[in-house]
Every structure is written in structure tokens, then in C-alpha cells.
Design a protein around this motif. Structure first.
Motif, mmCIF file in Angstrom:
data_model
loop_
_atom_site.group_PDB
_atom_site.id
_atom_site.type_symbol
_atom_site.label_atom_id
_atom_site.label_comp_id
_atom_site.label_asym_id
_atom_site.label_seq_id
_atom_site.Cartn_x
_atom_site.Cartn_y
_atom_site.Cartn_z
ATOM 1 N N GLY A 272 31.196 47.655 32.083
ATOM 2 C CA GLY A 272 32.632 47.629 32.375
ATOM 3 C C GLY A 272 33.127 46.655 33.436
ATOM 4 O O GLY A 272 34.242 46.952 33.948
ATOM 5 N N PHE A 273 32.398 45.726 33.649
ATOM 6 C CA PHE A 273 32.862 44.712 34.679
ATOM 7 C C PHE A 273 33.364 43.562 34.037
ATOM 8 O O PHE A 273 32.677 43.003 32.883
ATOM 9 C CB PHE A 273 31.721 44.527 35.685
ATOM 10 N N LEU A 274 34.594 42.846 34.459
ATOM 11 C CA LEU A 274 35.034 41.446 34.242
ATOM 12 C C LEU A 274 35.354 40.665 35.622
ATOM 13 O O LEU A 274 35.532 41.251 36.535
ATOM 14 C CB LEU A 274 36.234 41.627 33.482
ATOM 15 N N LEU A 275 34.905 39.488 35.501
ATOM 16 C CA LEU A 275 35.172 38.508 36.627
ATOM 17 C C LEU A 275 36.200 37.592 36.117
ATOM 18 O O LEU A 275 35.992 37.179 35.111
ATOM 19 C CB LEU A 275 33.968 37.737 36.959
ATOM 20 N N LEU A 276 37.381 37.729 36.713
ATOM 21 C CA LEU A 276 38.703 36.901 36.311
ATOM 22 C C LEU A 276 39.132 36.034 37.343
ATOM 23 O O LEU A 276 38.719 36.259 38.491
ATOM 24 C CB LEU A 276 39.728 38.040 36.119
ATOM 25 N N VAL B 297 37.483 41.092 40.417
ATOM 26 C CA VAL B 297 36.413 42.074 39.751
ATOM 27 C C VAL B 297 37.175 43.099 39.192
ATOM 28 O O VAL B 297 37.948 43.998 39.850
ATOM 29 C CB VAL B 297 35.428 42.425 40.595
ATOM 30 N N MET B 298 37.069 43.088 37.739
ATOM 31 C CA MET B 298 37.817 44.231 37.018
ATOM 32 C C MET B 298 36.763 45.539 36.790
ATOM 33 O O MET B 298 35.657 45.028 36.292
ATOM 34 C CB MET B 298 38.412 43.856 35.878
ATOM 35 N N VAL C 87 47.680 33.512 32.108
ATOM 36 C CA VAL C 87 46.682 34.867 32.154
ATOM 37 C C VAL C 87 45.585 34.587 32.822
ATOM 38 O O VAL C 87 45.120 33.364 32.936
ATOM 39 C CB VAL C 87 46.640 35.608 31.027
ATOM 40 N N PRO C 88 44.821 35.518 33.442
ATOM 41 C CA PRO C 88 43.627 35.064 34.266
ATOM 42 C C PRO C 88 42.461 34.732 33.272
ATOM 43 O O PRO C 88 42.249 35.140 31.885
ATOM 44 C CB PRO C 88 43.190 36.544 34.731
ATOM 45 N N LYS C 89 41.964 33.695 33.569
ATOM 46 C CA LYS C 89 40.605 33.397 32.791
ATOM 47 C C LYS C 89 39.497 34.140 33.050
ATOM 48 O O LYS C 89 39.129 34.642 34.184
ATOM 49 C CB LYS C 89 40.249 31.873 33.297
ATOM 50 N N ILE C 90 38.989 34.565 32.020
ATOM 51 C CA ILE C 90 37.619 35.675 32.050
ATOM 52 C C ILE C 90 36.408 34.671 32.289
ATOM 53 O O ILE C 90 35.831 33.922 31.557
ATOM 54 C CB ILE C 90 37.441 36.379 30.750
ATOM 55 N N ASP C 91 35.746 34.778 33.374
ATOM 56 C CA ASP C 91 34.483 33.915 33.807
ATOM 57 C C ASP C 91 33.265 34.548 33.477
ATOM 58 O O ASP C 91 32.109 33.863 33.180
ATOM 59 C CB ASP C 91 34.611 33.420 35.212
ATOM 60 N N ALA C 92 33.457 35.910 33.468
ATOM 61 C CA ALA C 92 32.159 36.609 33.071
ATOM 62 C C ALA C 92 32.342 37.879 32.742
ATOM 63 O O ALA C 92 33.056 38.607 32.969
ATOM 64 C CB ALA C 92 31.247 36.560 34.301
ATOM 65 N N VAL C 93 31.478 38.583 31.864
ATOM 66 C CA VAL C 93 31.687 39.898 31.241
ATOM 67 C C VAL C 93 30.274 40.750 31.237
ATOM 68 O O VAL C 93 29.355 40.204 31.058
ATOM 69 C CB VAL C 93 32.030 40.151 29.904
ATOM 70 N N ASN C 94 30.179 42.042 31.532
ATOM 71 C CA ASN C 94 29.183 42.848 31.699
ATOM 72 C C ASN C 94 29.896 44.119 30.867
ATOM 73 O O ASN C 94 30.496 44.879 31.604
ATOM 74 C CB ASN C 94 28.778 43.340 33.038
ATOM 75 N N HIS C 95 29.542 44.044 29.402
ATOM 76 C CA HIS C 95 30.164 45.080 28.555
ATOM 77 C C HIS C 95 29.358 46.506 28.847
ATOM 78 O O HIS C 95 30.172 47.650 29.146
ATOM 79 C CB HIS C 95 29.954 44.731 27.258
ATOM 80 N N ASP C 96 28.187 46.446 29.502
ATOM 81 C CA ASP C 96 27.569 47.709 29.410
ATOM 82 C C ASP C 96 28.207 48.389 30.618
ATOM 83 O O ASP C 96 28.079 49.587 30.788
ATOM 84 C CB ASP C 96 25.874 47.561 29.613
#
Length: 285
Positions: free
Chosen positions: A44-48, A6-7, A33-42
Motif C-alpha cells: 500500500g505504498f505510493l511514491l509521488l 510517500v503515501m 496532480v502528483p505524478k506517481i513514480d512508483a507503486v507497491n500494491h502489496d
């Protein structure tokens, strides 16, 4: 048994869009590179995808170095072949950015860390380094392609992280980051062999048309000089501004690289003499 990373990049402090754009571009071009599986822009979370916990720095030994560095060089060449067209709009590693980086040396290393006056020859030295960088073939540059940002993975090693500051710039930049790493050093004979291996492959791929190994080696050396001069400033700033004192432990190796290359080329004799004088002054005090 699958794990993810989790970023957490708070939107008020960081913009995740450059990371997302570059990650997707590199992934589409088969860069590991890490694959991005999910994004929450609001938020600022990424699931890598997870590359595990072993960096190159954790795994490098005299017996493993050849195999690991060849893998890293293969990945770098793959990275440098990525098309620079309308697919992605990366900033240029131009004169302004190169000069801005070099100024970290007088501002933070000389003035703040050593508390010494800035020598008059420094602008001329910087001009030589900038011109050398700009005359090289320009490719996609990771900017921090070294042992802490290469992950030792079970398959398709290395996994590449921390690429969000990528630019279009000099072809030797990432290679010198890798081989003259600020966190681990190798004998010059090994470095020369790895440079030759890279050079041979790059020529076959058409990345270095009509360039001699002598010219390439000088580009490599001067690019390293630019990078390590900058890093002396960055490590000093990390200590004094950001209270990260552990980076001072990495100053001696970085300084040794600068002393080594400035002594090798006559056009940097003033810098070499100045640094030697500063070292003697520091040791005496």
C-alpha cells in the motif's frame, strides 16, 4: 535536491486503486496532480511527486486572493473539461449519494451535537436541494476543492491533492467548495466577482450553454447549502466518532453559511427560522 512524498495506505484499511486510477487520468489530461513514480500494491505504498508544504490556506491574504483564486478557477475549468467517457468510470453524484450525505446533518449535528429533535420540514428541504443539484450540467467533481487541498506551488499553481473521491456531479459543487470554504471566508462582493469570472469563462468554453447568471447563482447558493448542511454533520461526526475535536472550531463558519443562504431564499424560510431559534437556545444555555 529532489524530494518525493510517500503515501502509506495499509491494504487492510484502504484501497489505493481509486487514487491511482484518478491520478493517472487527471495527469494525462494535464491537470496538476502528483505524478506517481512508483507503486507497491502489496504494502500500500505510493511514491509521488512533491508539491511542497504550502497550501492555499497558508498563503491566502487579501492582497494575494484575487490572483490565487483566478488560478484555482482556471484549474477547475480545466478539470471540468476532462472527458467523461470510457477512459474512466467515476460514480455518479446521484440522488442516493446526495441524500446519504444530507442525513449526516440530522444524525450527527442535530441529534448528537445539539441533542435536539429533527424538524418535520427537513425531508422537503432536502428534496429541494437534491433537485437543484440534479438539474445542473454534470461534470467531473473533485468533491473537496478547497484551500487545504490546493497547494501553492512555484510552477503551475495550484497543485491539486485529495481527489480520490471524485464523481460525476453538479457543475457548481467544486466552485462553492472553493469560494465558500469552511476554513476561510471572504466578503460577499469578492465572492460575487469570482462567480462572475468563472461564469464568463465557463460560458466561453461551452460548459454553461443557455444558462443565465441568475440561474447559475441560485444553483451555486443551493449547492453550497447542501454541502454545508452535510459538513455540519461531518465535523460533528469527526468529533464524536473519530475524536478529532479540532473540527468543532470550524462549525461556526459553516453554520453561518447555512444561515446566510437559507435566509436569502423564501423556500428555505423554515430552515432559517429553525436555525435561528437553535442559535438563540444555544446562546441562552
Amino acid at each position: 535536491d529532489k524530494t518525493w512524498i510517500v503515501m502509506d495506505a495499509p491494504p487492510m484499511q484502504e484501497d489505493i486503486n481509486p487514487f491511482i486510477t484518478i491520478a493517472k487520468f487527471l495527469y494525462q489530461h494535464n491537470i496538476h496532480v502528483p505524478k506517481i513514480d512508483a507503486v507497491n500494491h502489496d504494502s500500500g505504498f505510493l511514491l509521488l511527486s512533491d508539491f511542497g508544504q504550502l497550501s492555499y490556506l497558508d498563503e491566502l491574504t487579501e492582497s494575494s486572493a484575487d490572483t490565487m483564486y483566478q488560478s484555482a478557477i482556471d484549474s477547475l475549468l480545466q478539470l471540468q473539461q476532462c472527458p467523461l467517457n470510457n477512459e474512466i468510470n467515476l460514480p455518479a453524484y446521484d440522488r442516493s449519494l446526495l441524500e446519504q450525505e444530507l442525513m449526516l446533518f440530522p444524525d450527527w449535528y442535530l441529534t448528537k451535537h445539539l441533542q435536539t429533535a429533527v424538524p418535520e420540514f427537513l425531508p422537503h428541504t432536502f428534496e429541494l436541494l437534491i433537485n437543484s443539484a440534479l438539474e445542473q450540467p454534470q461534470v467531473l467533481v473533485h468533491r473537496d476543492y478547497h484551500s487545504r487541498n490546493l497547494m501553492h506551488t512555484t510552477n503551475n499553481s495550484p497543485g491539486i491533492i485529495d481527489f480520490q473521491d471524485a464523481v460525476v456531479g453538479p457543475i457548481t459543487y467544486d466552485l462553492v467548495s472553493l469560494l465558500r470554504d469552511c476554513y476561510i471566508s471572504w466578503p460577499q462582493t469578492m465572492i460575487e466577482q469570482w462567480i462572475q469570472n468563472y461564469f464568463n469563462q465557463a460560458q466561453r468554453l461551452g460548459l454553461l450553454a443557455d444558462i443565465s447568471i441568475e440561474q447559475f447563482t441560485k444553483w451555486f447558493d443551493l449547492m453550497g447549502l447542501q454541502r454545508h448542511i452535510k459538513v455540519l454533520g461531518i465535523f460533528s461526526r469527526l468529533n464524536y466518532r473519530d475524536n478529532k475535536a479540532n473540527y468543532l472550531n470550524d462549525l461556526p463558519l459553516t453554520l453561518r453559511y447555512v444561515q446566510l443562504i437559507s435566509a436569502k431564499y423564501s423556500e428555505f424560510s423554515e430552515l432559517s427560522g429553525y436555525l435561528n431559534q437553535q442559535s438563540h437556545t444555544t446562546a441562552a444555555s
